[in-house]
Structure formats: C-alpha cells, structure tokens
Design a protein around this motif. Structure first.
Motif, PDB file in Angstrom:
ATOM      1  N   LEU A  20      81.643  28.718  16.808  1.00 58.04           N
ATOM      2  CA  LEU A  20      82.272  29.231  15.585  1.00 58.04           C
ATOM      3  C   LEU A  20      83.532  30.026  15.908  1.00 58.04           C
ATOM      4  CD1 LEU A  20      79.114  30.290  13.529  1.00 58.04           C
ATOM      5  CD2 LEU A  20      80.515  28.247  13.260  1.00 58.04           C
ATOM      6  N   ALA A  21      83.508  30.766  17.011  1.00 61.55           N
ATOM      7  CA  ALA A  21      84.705  31.499  17.427  1.00 61.55           C
ATOM      8  C   ALA A  21      85.834  30.527  17.749  1.00 61.55           C
ATOM      9  CB  ALA A  21      84.395  32.376  18.636  1.00 61.55           C
ATOM     10  N   ALA A  22      85.505  29.429  18.424  1.00 63.71           N
ATOM     11  CA  ALA A  22      86.515  28.424  18.755  1.00 63.71           C
ATOM     12  C   ALA A  22      87.072  27.778  17.496  1.00 63.71           C
ATOM     13  CB  ALA A  22      85.906  27.359  19.671  1.00 63.71           C
ATOM     14  N   ALA A  23      86.192  27.445  16.557  1.00 63.62           N
ATOM     15  CA  ALA A  23      86.640  26.799  15.320  1.00 63.62           C
ATOM     16  C   ALA A  23      87.543  27.717  14.517  1.00 63.62           C
ATOM     17  CB  ALA A  23      85.426  26.383  14.491  1.00 63.62           C
ATOM     18  N   ALA A  24      87.179  28.997  14.446  1.00 59.06           N
ATOM     19  CA  ALA A  24      87.993  29.946  13.676  1.00 59.06           C
ATOM     20  C   ALA A  24      89.392  30.089  14.273  1.00 59.06           C
ATOM     21  CB  ALA A  24      87.298  31.303  13.629  1.00 59.06           C
ATOM     22  N   ALA A  25      89.459  30.182  15.602  1.00 64.06           N
ATOM     23  CA  ALA A  25      90.768  30.324  16.243  1.00 64.06           C
ATOM     24  C   ALA A  25      91.578  29.038  16.147  1.00 64.06           C
ATOM     25  CB  ALA A  25      90.594  30.741  17.702  1.00 64.06           C
ATOM     26  N   ALA A  26      90.899  27.890  16.272  1.00 61.03           N
ATOM     27  CA  ALA A  26      91.601  26.613  16.154  1.00 61.03           C
ATOM     28  C   ALA A  26      92.182  26.455  14.754  1.00 61.03           C
ATOM     29  CB  ALA A  26      90.649  25.460  16.479  1.00 61.03           C
ATOM     30  N   GLY A  27      91.401  26.859  13.754  1.00 64.92           N
ATOM     31  CA  GLY A  27      91.891  26.775  12.387  1.00 64.92           C
ATOM     32  C   GLY A  27      93.026  27.739  12.097  1.00 64.92           C
ATOM     33  N   ARG A  28      93.021  28.887  12.775  1.00 61.15           N
ATOM     34  CA  ARG A  28      94.052  29.895  12.521  1.00 61.15           C
ATOM     35  C   ARG A  28      95.331  29.631  13.315  1.00 61.15           C
ATOM     36  NH1 ARG A  28      93.320  36.447  13.577  1.00 61.15           N
ATOM     37  NH2 ARG A  28      95.466  37.063  13.035  1.00 61.15           N
ATOM     38  N   TYR A  29      95.173  29.203  14.579  1.00 59.60           N
ATOM     39  CA  TYR A  29      96.333  29.095  15.456  1.00 59.60           C
ATOM     40  C   TYR A  29      96.606  27.689  15.977  1.00 59.60           C
ATOM     41  CZ  TYR A  29      95.875  34.217  16.039  1.00 59.60           C
ATOM     42  OH  TYR A  29      95.790  35.564  15.833  1.00 59.60           O
ATOM     43  N   GLY A  30      95.562  26.943  16.344  1.00 60.38           N
ATOM     44  CA  GLY A  30      95.795  25.808  17.235  1.00 60.38           C
ATOM     45  C   GLY A  30      96.222  26.391  18.569  1.00 60.38           C
ATOM     46  N   HIS A  31      97.346  25.950  19.091  1.00 58.24           N
ATOM     47  CA  HIS A  31      97.927  26.614  20.268  1.00 58.24           C
ATOM     48  C   HIS A  31      99.342  27.060  19.932  1.00 58.24           C
ATOM     49  CE1 HIS A  31      98.809  27.816  24.291  1.00 58.24           C
ATOM     50  NE2 HIS A  31      99.887  27.036  24.309  1.00 58.24           N
TER      51      HIS A  31
ATOM     52  N   LEU B 242     103.057  29.180  21.511  1.00 58.67           N
ATOM     53  CA  LEU B 242     103.837  29.637  22.657  1.00 58.67           C
ATOM     54  C   LEU B 242     103.555  31.112  22.913  1.00 58.67           C
ATOM     55  CD1 LEU B 242     106.254  28.647  24.506  1.00 58.67           C
ATOM     56  CD2 LEU B 242     107.743  29.778  22.839  1.00 58.67           C
ATOM     57  N   PHE B 243     103.492  31.504  24.212  1.00 51.08           N
ATOM     58  CA  PHE B 243     103.114  32.888  24.517  1.00 51.08           C
ATOM     59  C   PHE B 243     104.212  33.773  25.106  1.00 51.08           C
ATOM     60  CE2 PHE B 243     100.611  36.159  26.874  1.00 51.08           C
ATOM     61  CZ  PHE B 243     100.005  36.727  25.761  1.00 51.08           C
ATOM     62  N   PRO B 244     105.153  33.280  25.932  1.00 54.22           N
ATOM     63  CA  PRO B 244     106.131  34.197  26.543  1.00 54.22           C
ATOM     64  C   PRO B 244     106.898  35.013  25.505  1.00 54.22           C
ATOM     65  CG  PRO B 244     106.264  32.040  27.551  1.00 54.22           C
ATOM     66  CD  PRO B 244     105.368  31.900  26.356  1.00 54.22           C
ATOM     67  N   SER B 245     107.001  36.309  25.731  1.00 57.24           N
ATOM     68  CA  SER B 245     107.687  37.254  24.852  1.00 57.24           C
ATOM     69  C   SER B 245     107.051  37.352  23.476  1.00 57.24           C
ATOM     70  CB  SER B 245     109.175  36.894  24.706  1.00 57.24           C
ATOM     71  OG  SER B 245     109.808  36.904  25.961  1.00 57.24           O
ATOM     72  N   GLY B 246     105.822  36.869  23.336  1.00 55.76           N
ATOM     73  CA  GLY B 246     105.115  36.969  22.068  1.00 55.76           C
ATOM     74  C   GLY B 246     103.708  37.489  22.292  1.00 55.76           C
ATOM     75  N   THR B 247     102.948  37.524  21.236  1.00 49.32           N
ATOM     76  CA  THR B 247     101.548  37.943  21.359  1.00 49.32           C
ATOM     77  C   THR B 247     100.757  37.395  20.186  1.00 49.32           C
ATOM     78  OG1 THR B 247     100.131  39.863  21.844  1.00 49.32           O
ATOM     79  CG2 THR B 247     101.715  40.100  20.052  1.00 49.32           C
ATOM     80  N   HIS B 248      99.487  37.411  20.292  1.00 48.95           N
ATOM     81  CA  HIS B 248      98.593  37.116  19.175  1.00 48.95           C
ATOM     82  C   HIS B 248      97.300  37.873  19.421  1.00 48.95           C
ATOM     83  CE1 HIS B 248      96.568  34.173  21.807  1.00 48.95           C
ATOM     84  NE2 HIS B 248      97.751  33.619  22.019  1.00 48.95           N
ATOM     85  N   ALA B 249      96.529  38.074  18.375  1.00 45.62           N
ATOM     86  CA  ALA B 249      95.375  38.971  18.442  1.00 45.62           C
ATOM     87  C   ALA B 249      94.361  38.582  19.517  1.00 45.62           C
ATOM     88  CB  ALA B 249      94.701  39.059  17.071  1.00 45.62           C
ATOM     89  N   PRO B 250      93.936  37.324  19.629  1.00 48.23           N
ATOM     90  CA  PRO B 250      92.934  37.022  20.666  1.00 48.23           C
ATOM     91  C   PRO B 250      93.404  37.349  22.077  1.00 48.23           C
ATOM     92  CG  PRO B 250      93.040  35.237  19.072  1.00 48.23           C
ATOM     93  CD  PRO B 250      94.193  36.143  18.773  1.00 48.23           C
TER      94      PRO B 250
ATOM     95  N   ALA C 140      97.425  31.628  27.627  1.00 50.60           N
ATOM     96  CA  ALA C 140      96.833  32.464  26.575  1.00 50.60           C
ATOM     97  C   ALA C 140      96.456  31.642  25.350  1.00 50.60           C
ATOM     98  CB  ALA C 140      97.768  33.605  26.190  1.00 50.60           C
ATOM     99  N   ASN C 141      95.939  30.456  25.571  1.00 50.74           N
ATOM    100  CA  ASN C 141      95.500  29.616  24.463  1.00 50.74           C
ATOM    101  C   ASN C 141      94.619  30.422  23.516  1.00 50.74           C
ATOM    102  OD1 ASN C 141      92.879  27.579  23.786  1.00 50.74           O
ATOM    103  ND2 ASN C 141      94.889  26.894  23.159  1.00 50.74           N
ATOM    104  N   PRO C 142      94.983  30.520  22.242  1.00 51.11           N
ATOM    105  CA  PRO C 142      94.237  31.388  21.314  1.00 51.11           C
ATOM    106  C   PRO C 142      92.766  31.012  21.174  1.00 51.11           C
ATOM    107  CG  PRO C 142      96.338  30.741  20.366  1.00 51.11           C
ATOM    108  CD  PRO C 142      96.159  29.917  21.601  1.00 51.11           C
TER     109      PRO C 142
ATOM    110  N   ALA D 180      89.861  33.648  22.073  1.00 51.87           N
ATOM    111  CA  ALA D 180      88.889  34.051  21.056  1.00 51.87           C
ATOM    112  C   ALA D 180      87.461  33.801  21.526  1.00 51.87           C
ATOM    113  CB  ALA D 180      89.161  33.290  19.757  1.00 51.87           C
ATOM    114  N   VAL D 181      87.247  32.665  22.189  1.00 47.71           N
ATOM    115  CA  VAL D 181      85.917  32.362  22.716  1.00 47.71           C
ATOM    116  C   VAL D 181      85.545  33.357  23.805  1.00 47.71           C
ATOM    117  CG1 VAL D 181      84.574  30.658  24.008  1.00 47.71           C
ATOM    118  CG2 VAL D 181      85.992  29.933  22.089  1.00 47.71           C
TER     119      VAL D 181
END
Length: 811
Positions: A349-360, A362-370, A679-681, A685-686
C-alpha cells in the motif's frame, strides 16, 4: 498454501458490497456448471444470521435439481446477522477458530477433499471485499490471501455501485488476486453495466450483465417457483435486453483455468529458451524440472511449481489430487533481500500510494517528502551521532561504489594524491568479503569465484584473513583462518590455520566491553599494525577500510570475531602516520590512546566503511553494527532490508568530514555520481514503512520470546539449544546463528564453492514436506555451508518445524 489442480476449477466469489446479489449469482454459477455435467462444491467459510436463512441453505435449496452433483458446506455459522467478528463474540457456545489461519486451513482442507473429482469449487465470502475477518484487524481480502484463489467479483448494481465496484477491484488487485470475471445484476435504471463493461473489458477481464431475478410477491412457495424458473433461464447464454445468463461466465472460467495450467507448465521451457540467469552455469541447469516457477509469493513462502512434481490429472485410489503449486519457505530470503514477508500489505500500500502520487521524479537540486523523511530517519537511527548526509542509489553494489568514491577522494585530498587520471590506491578489507558485482565493488575484494573470470578485475587492496566464530561440538570457538600467518597465542590450541580458542558462551564472544582490554585484543592490534607497517614499507597506498560487520555473507556466512573487527578499525584510525608516509610509533600510540575521545564526525587514518547491505537493520538482531563493534563508521551502506525486500534502493550515509571533502567552488570537485532513479519516491516511501514496522516490533517487544531463549544481547530466532545440537551432529564442522540467520558448515574435503555437499543436503531437505500446514524449504548453498534465513516476522512454529527437519536430516 496455494491451490491449483489440473481439472478442478476453484474460484472465490467476492462482493463489491452487501446486498449485491452475491449468493444469488454464486448459486447461478453452481447450477450452470452442474448443468454442463460437472461436480460442484460450494463453501461458505463464515456465515451470520439464522441457519435456516443462511447462504448455504439458500444454495442447497436452489440447486436441488442437481442434488447428485452439488455439495455444500459452511465452516462457521453464527446466529446474529452482523459483521462476523461481532457475531462470533455474541455466540460463545459456538465453535470459533483460534486464528484467521485456522479458518484458512479449513478452506484449504475442504478444497483438497473436493479434488477427489473434477469439476468446480466456489468459495463465497461474506459481505464485501473488506468485511472484517473473524479476527480483526484483518479483512477477508487479507486473511484469505495466502490461498490466492482466482476471484469472481460481483459488482454493485445500485446507486454508487460503480465506485464501490472499482474500489473493490483495485483492493483485490493490490493484494495480488487475479480477478477472473465480473458479474452484475442488470438494473435498467442505474445501468452501471454501461460503465463497468468497457472498464473491465479494456483490462482483459470478462464482464457479464445478468438478468435480474423476479420481484418477491405472493407466497413463499410461489416465489420459490418463480426463482427456480429464473435460475433455469440463466443457466445458459440467456441473452436479452434485460441482461443475459451465466453460462458464458462458467465457460470463461473453465477456459482461463486451462490457460493458467498450460502457461505454468510451459514456463520452464520458455525460460530456458530466453533467460540468462545470474550465478548459473546454464550447461548444468538446462532441464525443465530444474526450473522453479514462482506463481506468487506470500509471507515467508513461494507458491511454486516444479515440472518434475506434476501429478496425474486424476487422483488415484480415492486420494485427493495434489496441487500443482506447493509452498516453499524462502530460506535464502530471496538473496538476502526478504525481511518483512512477501507481498506485505503495508509495504504494498505504501508503494501504491507513492506511485500514484509521484511515479518517479528527478532528484538533483530538488526534494520530495519520502526521500527527505527517509534521509532524516536514517541519520537519526543507524546514523545517530555520526552521520550528516544520505546519498541514494539503486542497490547495494552501487551504494558501495558511492562509498568508495567518497572515501578514496576524501583520503586523496587529505594525503595529497589527486587521482584525476587514475592511481594505484587500494582498500583494506577482509578475505571472504563481498561487496557486489559492479567493477569497483569487485576490485574492493580479493580474487574469488565471483570476480576472477572478469577480465577487468584488478584487486586493489590488502585483505586480512579474519578469525571466525563458530559453535563446534556445543562450544563457542574463535579460530584463525589462512592465509594470514598468525603468531603463536598462549592459552589457544594450535591448528594448521593458526589457533583456536574456546569461550564459555557466545555471549562471552560478543562481550566487547570486557574483551577490549584482553591480551587477545593486544595481539590483534599488533597483528594488524605490523601488517600495515610492512605494506607501507612496500609502498602500498590505501584510501579506505571496507568491512562487512559481524558476518561475511556471500563469502560463506563467516561470522567474524567482533573483537578483531573492532581492533582493525582502531588500528586503522590510529595509523595516520602510515597512510601519510611518515611512520611514527609514538604518534600511533598516542592516537590509539586518544580514540576513546574521538569525534565521530571526523574521520581518522582512512575513512571506515561499514557495508551493512546484508547485515544491517535487524537482519542479525541489531539495528547497526556500531552496537556490536562499539564504534561508528565514517560511511555506511544500507539496502535489501531497507525496503523490506520489496524494491531495489540503497542509501550511503556519510559523516560531516567526508561530506566536507567535496565542498569547493568548482563543480568538478563535487561527488560526480548519480542514477536515473536516485531517491525513487516509491522505494523511499516503502523504506519508511519498512523501518516503521521494525520500530513497531521493537516497541511492542515482538521478539521477546527469542530474546528470552538466548538471555543475551546477541540473540536469534533459531533456538540456542538447537544451534548447539546442530553443532554436534554427524558431518557438521560447526554452526552459528544470529538474528534471522542460521549457518551450518558441513565437513568436506573440498573447500568453498568447489563443494557440493551443502547442495546435496538442501536437495534432500527440499524433498520433504514439513510443518502444519505442510511446506518445503528452499535455499541456495554457499559451497559447504548451508544457510537458512527467516524474515523478521516468521511465526515461531514455522522456525520450530524447520529446526526439527534440519536435525532429522543431519542425523
């Protein structure tokens, strides 16, 4: 507990909600299947309400024309018409299963009895997909998941039914079910079928709109007659503007079942024609019966098919047919990754929620909650007191590549080698260590079976042969290993590899506070220091110390004397004089004495890397090896358990001083390393959920029983008495257990991977069914070493069953 028979078609009927016609349509399916000459078995695992009005009684009444072909059964019937878990509480005089697993075993036993003949089995659930199971907080969908029966979903024809139907379908999908067909009673006003039909057909799932039954009117007898006529009218195709019959559905279920059996049987040959396996000599593994087809996995088990285990389609001598699929305990933890159980619902369920919210993203110079929350979590737990930064990569091997780049560049900038066009800088490590199969990680290990066939391999470093811990004939023993030359040690028994020393218990071996001031500690430090001095005199240059703490996993499950590893770290940190090219005994002695006051954020000597890809995060009953060795690293790497075994993700933690070595006004001085999926979301998250589950188990004292059994800081899910008994079994050189891991070293004249003795043992063990319910054990050997791993949540009775089977096979 998978169930798949060549000719017996077993299906589970779920409803999108209550009052959607689930029992009506299940009865229709039974009649239609029986009208085709099939024997049909119906099972209602749990039913609530008066027995005379129960679903089983309804099915029995309305399949009367096929009495000779239809049998019905209800396992648990409770009087009150309410949620099963509440109805059971209000009937203390009625049978009540001790757990949801007991109920599942009852379902399994009923299906096995039906396998005496060909035909159909329909298992009808109660209420909706997520109606409560008898034992909360589980629902029907989760409690019955281990059977993973192909499912028929009865859609809701009511207002709002499209939403509840799609939610039910997605819930089943997320839990690993195959939805074989969807049925819906026709409603000419709401016409839910207009939406649902294209939705499901687009996904390759058969959808049938079924004519509604007649409205109740008149006497009970008159209603029964009209309902019987309706059933007769929809047994076949029954096409009409107001819905059709269920005959095509039954035919579809039979065809999809046949295709499933055919596909599984053909997968070994197809695999041999198209797949290149890792670590496999295809000339030796080239027959279909050698291929394990994993149809699904759940908890600790694979649901697997072996071509050689295929049974005759008809049962013999009145015995039930055997399922084509069998449960195999995942004793290799799917190459050390598995820790939370396959298809873990919270992780899924954690994987599904993150996949639905983000997919994948880009990470350099950015961030996301997970990614941010996971970095903070790691820094505050396994990195507490020393780590400042977290670098993400794809897997353990690439995580080690990152760690090596960090350490070597930090050392180069401190000691003055630039390295931009390459250099001959090596690492210090342990013989038998293994850090992955990328080129840099391979170069950080000595020549072995894993890397000698790689043309680019160039072992860059020096590797100490570590003293190993093993229980031999019931006695905890530390012994040295070749090819290091070990000086004689008083109070130790000389051996051809050096010496062996007994200890009163394993607890004494791992009592480092008591051992750090022992003569053996002085002996270890002298051995390491003199070796490093000799290497420095030869002009050898080193930029990192790389350790698999506690246990060398792929190198043969060698449990290393923790005192040796702690002393190795101490000497490396105190030997900056050797790494700078200015040997100074006084400087070394002073640095060694000052280590107790060391700032954990500042690396000394060369950066120390803990490769905890395999061992960390409670694989061995501890969060981080720092708690065992009594000293923190400068860089550490985590993977595998990091996501509970669900997804590939690695995290490399670094101290502030290592991070600061890359700070500059020039971009080229940065850590120029990265991965497209950094940093795959979904993975992050998982990982957060997996770590949270471990913390919950810690807080809830879930592991109190094995800890009590060992009565020591170092403990295992395998019993202490069992370990000692195994060590005394015929043909066993020694055994060791910690956390989830059991390792048994078998006696053999062949060494390492040349040995086949462990494979033979595992083949014999796998051939036997053990436990209740029965399963087999699947693992992979490491030369003459047999290892079996549990997950962090394996039931105690499963471990006890494996212990008994292992002892029987050894003796």
């Amino acid at each position: 507990m998978p169930m798949l028979y060549p000719k017996l078609r077993v299906h589970q009927v779920f409803g999108a909600n209550t009052d959607v016609g689930k029992t009506l349509l299940t009865t229709a399916l039974i009649r239609s299947a029986a009208s085709r000459g099939n024997r049909v078995s119906y099972l209602k695992p749990v039913s609530t309400g008066p027995e005379a009005d129960s679903d089983e009684a309804f099915v029995r009444r309305h399949t009367a024309p096929y009495t000779d072909l239809v049998q019905t059964r209800c396992l648990y019937q409770y009087r009150e018409p309410m949620s099963p878990h509440l109805a059971a509480q209000l009937a203390p005089d009625l049978p009540f299963p001790a757990s949801n697993d007991v109920l599942v075993r009852g379902v399994q036993k009923y299906i096995q009895s039906a396998s005496l003949s060909d035909g159909h089995v329909f298992v009808e659930t109660a209420g909706g997909v997520h109606s409560p199971a008898l034992h909360p907080p589980h629902t029907q969908a989760s409690s019955l998941r281990s059977l993973r029966l192909p499912s028929v979903l009865v859609a809701s024809p009511h207002l709002g039914g499209i939403s509840t139907t799609l939610a039910s379908y997605e819930s089943l999908l997320l839990r690993g079910y195959d939805v074989a067909a969807v049925l819906c009673l026709h409603d000419s006003y709401y016409r839910n079928d207009d939406f649902l039909r294209p939705y499901f057909e687009e996904r390759g799932i058969g959808f049938w709109d079924v004519a509604r039954p007649p409205e109740k009117r008149g006497s009970v007898a008159e209603d029964a007659v009209r309902l019987g006529e309706w059933y007769a009218s929809i047994e076949g195709e029954g096409k009409g503007e107001e819905g059709g019959g269920v005959g095509p559905t039954v035919q579809h279920l039979e065809e999809t079942h046949a295709r499933r059996v055919e596909e599984i049987a053909g997968m070994p040959a197809r695999t041999l024609d198209s797949v290149w396996w890792p670590f496999t000599q295809h000339k030796l593994v080239n027959r279909p019966e050698q291929v394990m087809v994993i149809d699904s996995a759940h908890g600790d088990h694979f649901d697997a098919y072996y071509a050689k285990s295929t049974k005759a389609e008809q049962p013999k001598e009145g015995r039930p047919a055997e399922s084509l699929l069998e449960p195999y305990f995942d004793g290799a933890a799917s190459w050390f990754t598995q820790s939370h159980g396959h298809a873990s619902e919270p992780l899924t369920l954690a994987a599904a929620a993150a996949a639905g919210r983000y997919g994948h993203v880009l990470f350099p110079s950015g961030t996301h909650a997970p990614a941010l929350e996971l970095a903070e979590k790691l820094r505050d737990t396994v990195g507490a007191g020393w780590a400042a930064r977290v670098f993400y990569s794809d897997n353990g091997s690439t995580g080690i590549e990152v760690a090596l780049k960090m350490a070597l560049r930090a050392s180069g900038r401190r000691y003055g080698w630039e390295g931009e066009i390459g250099g001959d800088v090596g690492v210090i490590g342990l013989r038998g260590g293994y850090h992955g199969d990328t080129i840099g990680a391979m170069d950080a290990t000595p020549a072995s079976t894993f890397n000698t066939a790689v043309d680019w391999y160039k072992g860059r470093g020096h590797w100490f042969s570590p003293p190993a811990v093993l229980v031999q004939d019931g006695v905890a023993t530390v012994s040295t290993t070749a090819p290091d030359v070990w000086a004689p040690l008083p109070d130790a028994t000389p051996t051809k590899e050096g010496w062996a020393m007994p200890f009163p218990s394993l607890a004494d071996v791992y009592d480092l506070p008591a051992r750090r001031s022992s003569p053996l500690a002085t002996y270890y430090r002298q051995h390491v220091r003199e070796t490093l001095k000799r290497l420095a005199a030869e002009g050898r240059q080193f930029g990192a110390l790389v350790l698999e703490p506690t246990c060398l996993g792929a190198g043969g499950m060698v449990f290393v004397d923790p005192l040796f590893q702690a002393c190795l770290v101490d000497v490396v940190r105190a030997s900056e004089d050797l790494f700078s090219g200015q040997p100074d005994r006084g400087a070394y002695e002073a640095a060694l004495a000052a280590l107790e006051k060391r700032n954990p954020a500042e690396w000394q000597g060369v950066p120390v890397i803990y490769d905890e890809v395999f061992s960390g995060l409670y694989r061995f009953g501890y969060h981080s090896a720092a708690s065992v060795l009594g000293t923190t690293p400068d860089i550490s790497v985590y993977a595998k358990i990091l996501t509970g075994g669900l997804l590939p993700l690695s995290a490399t933690l670094a101290s502030r001083s290592v991070f600061d070595a890359f700070l500059s006004d020039r971009k080229v001085d940065a850590l120029l390393h990265g991965h497209s999926y950094t940093a795959n979301p979904v993975g992050c998250a998982v990982a957060l959920k997996a770590l949270g589950m471990i913390e919950d188990a810690e807080r809830g004292d879930k592991w109190a029983a094995p800890r009590k059994d060992w009565a020591a800081e170092r403990w295992s899910f395998w019993r202490k008495d069992f370990l000692e008994e195994v060590s005394q079994a015929p043909g066993v050189k020694g055994s060791m257990a910690m956390g989830t891991v059991l390792a048994i070293e078998l006696q053999d004249s062949e060494a390492d991977y040349a040995s086949h003795v462990a494979q033979g043992f595992l083949d014999r063990l796998r051939a036997k069914q053990i436990g209740n319910p029965a399963f087999r054990v699947h693992s992979r050997p490491l030369g003459n070493v047999v290892y079996v791993m549990t997950s962090l949540f394996t039931p105690a009775e499963t471990v006890r069953a494996m212990e008994a089977a292992i002892l029987r096979e050894l003796k």
